[in-house]
Every structure is written in C-alpha cells, then in structure tokens.
Design an enzyme around this catalytic site. Sequence first.
Site, PDB file in Angstrom:
ATOM      1  N   LYS A 177       0.885  -1.176   0.000  1.00 25.70           N
ATOM      2  CA  LYS A 177       0.000   0.000   0.000  1.00 25.70           C
ATOM      3  C   LYS A 177       0.916   1.218   0.000  1.00 25.70           C
ATOM      4  O   LYS A 177       1.423   1.640   1.049  1.00 25.70           O
ATOM      5  CB  LYS A 177      -0.887  -0.029   1.246  1.00 25.70           C
ATOM      6  CG  LYS A 177      -2.250   0.624   1.066  1.00 25.70           C
ATOM      7  CD  LYS A 177      -2.195   2.099   0.771  1.00 25.70           C
ATOM      8  CE  LYS A 177      -2.050   2.946   1.998  1.00 25.70           C
ATOM      9  NZ  LYS A 177      -1.785   4.378   1.688  1.00 25.70           N
ATOM     10  N   GLU A 253       9.525   1.113  10.946  1.00 23.72           N
ATOM     11  CA  GLU A 253      10.546   2.165  10.807  1.00 23.72           C
ATOM     12  C   GLU A 253       9.807   3.489  10.875  1.00 23.72           C
ATOM     13  O   GLU A 253       9.054   3.831   9.957  1.00 23.72           O
ATOM     14  CB  GLU A 253      11.294   1.992   9.482  1.00 23.72           C
ATOM     15  CG  GLU A 253      12.088   0.685   9.456  1.00 23.72           C
ATOM     16  CD  GLU A 253      12.817   0.406   8.148  1.00 23.72           C
ATOM     17  OE1 GLU A 253      13.361  -0.696   8.028  1.00 23.72           O
ATOM     18  OE2 GLU A 253      12.824   1.280   7.261  1.00 23.72           O
ATOM     19  N   CYS A 287      13.587  10.692   7.230  1.00 20.08           N
ATOM     20  CA  CYS A 287      13.419  10.371   8.657  1.00 20.08           C
ATOM     21  C   CYS A 287      14.732  10.477   9.415  1.00 20.08           C
ATOM     22  O   CYS A 287      14.758  10.743  10.601  1.00 20.08           O
ATOM     23  CB  CYS A 287      12.847   8.976   8.801  1.00 20.08           C
ATOM     24  SG  CYS A 287      13.904   7.737   8.045  1.00 20.08           S
ATOM     25  N   GLU A 389       8.888  16.102  15.643  1.00 22.72           N
ATOM     26  CA  GLU A 389       9.356  15.916  14.269  1.00 22.72           C
ATOM     27  C   GLU A 389       8.593  16.872  13.344  1.00 22.72           C
ATOM     28  O   GLU A 389       7.367  16.860  13.306  1.00 22.72           O
ATOM     29  CB  GLU A 389       9.116  14.473  13.812  1.00 22.72           C
ATOM     30  CG  GLU A 389       9.670  14.212  12.419  1.00 22.72           C
ATOM     31  CD  GLU A 389       9.313  12.819  11.882  1.00 22.72           C
ATOM     32  OE1 GLU A 389       8.133  12.428  11.956  1.00 22.72           O
ATOM     33  OE2 GLU A 389      10.220  12.142  11.371  1.00 22.72           O
TER      34      GLU A 389
HETATM   35  P1  NAD Z   1       2.204   8.288   7.557  1.00 21.44           P
HETATM   36  O1  NAD Z   1       2.367   7.514   8.804  1.00 21.44           O
HETATM   37  O2  NAD Z   1       1.210   9.392   7.548  1.00 21.44           O
HETATM   38  O3  NAD Z   1       1.738   7.326   6.362  1.00 21.44           O
HETATM   39  C1  NAD Z   1       2.508   6.214   5.983  1.00 21.44           C
HETATM   40  C2  NAD Z   1       1.603   5.187   5.325  1.00 21.44           C
HETATM   41  O4  NAD Z   1       0.679   4.679   6.280  1.00 21.44           O
HETATM   42  C3  NAD Z   1       0.770   5.735   4.176  1.00 21.44           C
HETATM   43  O5  NAD Z   1       0.729   4.770   3.146  1.00 21.44           O
HETATM   44  C4  NAD Z   1      -0.598   5.909   4.809  1.00 21.44           C
HETATM   45  O6  NAD Z   1      -1.664   5.862   3.889  1.00 21.44           O
HETATM   46  C5  NAD Z   1      -0.639   4.730   5.749  1.00 21.44           C
HETATM   47  N1  NAD Z   1      -1.550   4.845   6.887  1.00 21.44           N
HETATM   48  C6  NAD Z   1      -1.883   5.980   7.563  1.00 21.44           C
HETATM   49  N2  NAD Z   1      -2.734   5.672   8.579  1.00 21.44           N
HETATM   50  C7  NAD Z   1      -2.925   4.326   8.547  1.00 21.44           C
HETATM   51  C8  NAD Z   1      -3.683   3.416   9.330  1.00 21.44           C
HETATM   52  N3  NAD Z   1      -4.416   3.820  10.376  1.00 21.44           N
HETATM   53  N4  NAD Z   1      -3.650   2.101   9.000  1.00 21.44           N
HETATM   54  C9  NAD Z   1      -2.914   1.678   7.948  1.00 21.44           C
HETATM   55  N5  NAD Z   1      -2.187   2.493   7.163  1.00 21.44           N
HETATM   56  C10 NAD Z   1      -2.171   3.800   7.464  1.00 21.44           C
HETATM   57  O7  NAD Z   1       3.640   8.770   7.150  1.00 21.44           O
HETATM   58  P2  NAD Z   1       4.053   9.715   5.932  1.00 21.44           P
HETATM   59  O8  NAD Z   1       3.530  11.082   6.229  1.00 21.44           O
HETATM   60  O9  NAD Z   1       3.662   9.042   4.666  1.00 21.44           O
HETATM   61  O10 NAD Z   1       5.660   9.698   6.017  1.00 21.44           O
HETATM   62  C11 NAD Z   1       6.393  10.554   6.827  1.00 21.44           C
HETATM   63  C12 NAD Z   1       6.735   9.878   8.145  1.00 21.44           C
HETATM   64  O11 NAD Z   1       7.419   8.671   7.896  1.00 21.44           O
HETATM   65  C13 NAD Z   1       7.674  10.698   9.010  1.00 21.44           C
HETATM   66  O12 NAD Z   1       7.260  10.596  10.351  1.00 21.44           O
HETATM   67  C14 NAD Z   1       9.012  10.009   8.824  1.00 21.44           C
HETATM   68  O13 NAD Z   1       9.931  10.184   9.871  1.00 21.44           O
HETATM   69  C15 NAD Z   1       8.586   8.588   8.704  1.00 21.44           C
HETATM   70  N6  NAD Z   1       9.613   7.781   8.008  1.00 21.44           N
HETATM   71  C16 NAD Z   1      10.381   6.917   8.731  1.00 21.44           C
HETATM   72  C17 NAD Z   1      11.384   6.172   8.105  1.00 21.44           C
HETATM   73  C18 NAD Z   1      12.298   5.230   8.857  1.00 21.44           C
HETATM   74  O14 NAD Z   1      13.031   4.491   8.212  1.00 21.44           O
HETATM   75  N7  NAD Z   1      12.305   5.238  10.175  1.00 21.44           N
HETATM   76  C19 NAD Z   1      11.568   6.311   6.743  1.00 21.44           C
HETATM   77  C20 NAD Z   1      10.767   7.209   6.038  1.00 21.44           C
HETATM   78  C21 NAD Z   1       9.780   7.937   6.687  1.00 21.44           C
HETATM   79  O1  6OD Z   2      18.388   3.565   3.666  1.00 22.89           O
HETATM   80  C1  6OD Z   2      17.456   2.875   4.091  1.00 22.89           C
HETATM   81  O2  6OD Z   2      17.453   1.631   3.983  1.00 22.89           O
HETATM   82  C2  6OD Z   2      16.308   3.511   4.753  1.00 22.89           C
HETATM   83  N1  6OD Z   2      15.354   2.704   5.228  1.00 22.89           N
HETATM   84  C3  6OD Z   2      16.245   4.868   4.804  1.00 22.89           C
HETATM   85  C4  6OD Z   2      15.213   5.592   5.415  1.00 22.89           C
HETATM   86  C5  6OD Z   2      15.088   6.917   5.159  1.00 22.89           C
HETATM   87  C6  6OD Z   2      14.052   7.680   5.756  1.00 22.89           C
HETATM   88  O3  6OD Z   2      13.499   8.625   5.234  1.00 22.89           O
END
Ligand code: NAD
Ligand code: 6OD
Length: 485
Positions: A177, A253, A287, A389
Amino acid sequence: MRIIRNFINGEFVEAPAKRFDKRSPTTGAVVARVEEADFRIVDSSVSAARHSLSGEWSKFTYSQRKDLLISVADIIGRRTKEFVDAEIADTGKPYALASTLDIPRGAANFRAFADLMLRAPQETWTTETPDGRGAINTVTYAPKGVIAVICPWNLPLLLMTWKVAPALACGNAVVVKPSEETPSTATLLAEVMNEAGIPKGVYNVVHGFGPNSAGEFLTQHPDVDAITFTGESKTGEAIMKSAAVGLRDVSFELGGKNAGIVFADCDFDAAVDGIARATFLNCGQICLGTERVYVERPIFEKFVAALAAKASALKPGDPYSEATTIGPLISREHREKVISYFAKAKFEGATIHAGGHIPEVPLTFANGAWIEPTVWTGLPETSAVIREEIFGPCCHVAPFDAEVEAIARANDSRYGLATSIWTQDVSRANRVARQIRVGIAWVNSWFLRDLRTPFGGAGISGIGREGGTHSLAFYTEMRNVCIKL
Ligand code: NAD
Ligand code: 6OD
C-alpha cells in the site's frame, strides 16, 4: 489524464467507482487519478497473495528466486528514466536527486537481498540425551506468508523496495500500500514484476489512504501474516492495534528527531556540508535528517553563519533544471504543518538566520508546496520545534560546552533513530556514538548506507531491525528441527 490502478494477481484491475486526485507538489496541478481500493479489492489482493504461496512460487529454489530478483534490478536499471519521471511527478524532487538516490537504491535493494536465503546463517547443535544417542538440531527458514507493506511518500521506491526485496527473497508474497501521495513507482514496479517473470499474486499493489481505506483494510485483514510499515510513529500505534488482533508480527521504521553533534575539532567544511545535507536533502523530508544541531561553543557562531549560507544558496525550481537544488514539500497540507512550526519558532523568540517563509517562485510554480530552508537559534530545549518531528528543511542550532552535555541533550528525546557526530578524534567519536540511544550513529558522515547492516530505531522510532541477514528475523519463520538419533 493518467489513471493509476490497483494491481492484483499479475493484472491491473479496473475500479473506477472511487478515484482520488494526485497533485504535483511543484505546480499543484492534478497529474493522475488514482483508483482507490475498497475492502473487496483489498480482500482479493490478499487472496491472490495467499494463493500464490502454494503455487509455482513455493517451488522456486533460493537460486531461482535470486535470479528473478536480479532481473527485477536489471529492468529497473533499464527503465530508470520512467521511474525517475514517475518519482518526480509524485514528489517534485530534483532530477539530480531522484536519478542518483531514489531509483538506483530501488535497484540496489533487489541486488542486496537477492541471495539472502543463500546467506542465511546455518546452525547445527548436537544435544546430549540420557540414552547416549543424542540429537541433532538444525535451523530452517520458512517464508512468513502474506506480508502487508505500508509505505510513506518521502523516498517512495527506495523505502518500498527495501521491504519488498527481502520479503520476496525469503519466499513471501506481498500486498503493497504505497502512500496516497506517491502511487506511481509501486505501480510501475508491477509492470517490472511481470516483465521479470515473478509469478502472479506474489506482488500486489492497492491504492488508497490509511484510516477507513486501503491501509486499514489491509492491516486489519485477518489473512495477513505480518505487517512491515514505514511512516509516522503515531500511525505505527494505530497499525499496532490492528496487528494485535490475531497477534500478527510487525516491523516498524518510524519518525525521528535526530541530533547532529559538532565538536570544535571537526573538519569544519565537511561538518557544515554534512549537516546541511542532513537538514535540507529531499527538502528535509528524510526520517534520518537532522532537525537539532548541537555545536561546541568555540565554533558555534561561525558554524551557524556557514550553515545559514548553505540554506540560502539552495535554489527551488523546475525539477528537471540543473540549477534546481531543492524541491517542494510533498503537499500544501504538509506545508501547513511545517509553517505552523515556523510560526511557533517565531512566537517563542527564535533568531532566524535563514529562511522562515514561503519563497517567491515563478508563476508556474505558484500553487506548489515550496518552503524556504530555515535555520534557527535561541530556543529553549522545551520548545515544540526542538521536541517534535517537523519533517521539513529546517533545524535549530544550539551551543554546548562539554561532551556529556551534548550526549545528554541528544538523548533527551522519545525518538531514537539516528545521529551524526563530527570530530577528528576517533576515540571521542566512538565514546559518544556508543552513548547515544539510536539505531544508527554516523561519524563524519550521514546517510552512508551499507545494506548488510541492521537498520531501525530505538524508542518511538521503530520496532525491530531490517537489513542484510537481520531481515530474516522478520521475513521468515525460523524453525528448529530436532532429530533424535
Ligand atoms: P504516515 O504515517 O502518515 O503514512 C505512511 C503510510 O501509512 C501511508 O501509506 C498511509 O496511507 C498509511 N496509513 C496511515 N494511517 C494508517 C492506518 N491507520 N492504517 C494503515 N495504514 C495507514 O507517514 P508519511 O507522512 O507518509 O511519512 C512521513 C513519516 O514517515 C515521518 O514521520 C518520517 O519520519 C517517517 N519515516 C520513517 C522512516 C524510517 O526508516 N524510520 C523512513 C521514512 C519515513
Ligand atoms: O536507507 C534505508 O534503507 C532507509 N530505510 C532509509 C530511510 C530513510 C528515511 O526517510
């Protein structure tokens, strides 16, 4: 108008009943109409995945799976331009970034995990028994089953393939998804899967939102065996509740509020470049990015001035222009969130050294989600800007006097994803890195990745680790076979 469809059992299915608009973050114009998956469509994607697990996919040897995944990587490589264009249409990120980071890493993920099962650690234990004959124990790895892969919008192909590649290498089937903001590359990858010969039903894509839409339908589906999710920590909590029903495994993550620590003995130019990259790359939407910077007092003022100069030098504009060095935020909605932190910083009396506003852009881009890269100082550590964040191209810089103080301030967060430490004293680097509660501590670098290492976060930044053979813990069911002799 481009129509983006769900992909189930090797085919794009028509579902025109409910469509949503995908808008370009650079211009605000609608660039695609996306067919939203209702429960019935999600259900059929999970059935297709389940069915594939007992078909030809289950008969592939590890080496055959490896060859298929290498083909997927090769085809992404051959179709790079299409993937880059799709990622730019969805995110507005500069061509230079999409073509050097996002898409090559998408292909690299398949190469890195292709032979995962061939590298799985082999364990044998002989056990003593009272009759003296003993027993032999081995460990085998079975696929976990149907894996739901829920993805964010910031590095769409990179983060999705980081999960799809090990899932398939281990013999699972997936339902992906993608974020509602970035439906394109997951859909393009479906074509690649067919072209590579991945059996029907092994890779499925459903489109939609989270709550009361495809995300929730998928994570609540009783026939999903495990959920791997990248996104916000708050969303992780919601998904964990869904996963609790039926006790499904999760790998998360999540968000970060990462600290950069700059010591006075650092290579100054390298540290400024590194922190600028960690703060502004991908318009701050990474992130692992740095939104809190702690700089040793003797170089504090010089560092702030140099970082602010880097911020002011970034040029927004046409993603395909070589002059463009920063893209927009993902959407106007996300810009509202980022701007609200700009207002909070101003209200709390921050000194603004660069940015702080919505930039002037040419008329074509006037409806985009542009924002100025921003550098603040002077806020208390209790400020929302320092604690929460933001996920934008901005950071707060504060001075410190002692190593222990820098460590304590870096650790004063519920997040625990990453840090970057800048010093030429290797002993200090090692000492400090070991004391910061994070999943990854970079020294004199940032976002330098070796895909064999464990990746994940501490605290509210994640659950579990993925990467290299560490991914086996989530994507396989380890089985102890004990043979009494
Ligand atoms: P988000 O949590 O809003 O959405 C991520 C995904 O989850 C989307 O596909 C969304 O449609 C889905 N989703 C939302 N609510 C849901 C629910 N209740 N049930 C199932 N699916 C659901 O995140 P975003 O705004 O798309 O991305 C930004 C965030 O992601 C930031 O907080 C960032 O730090 C984090 N992030 C973390 C990493 C990591 O590796 N730790 C990497 C990239 C992004
Ligand atoms: O490099 C990766 O494997 C990874 N998961 C990066 C995440 C980036 C976050 O925005």
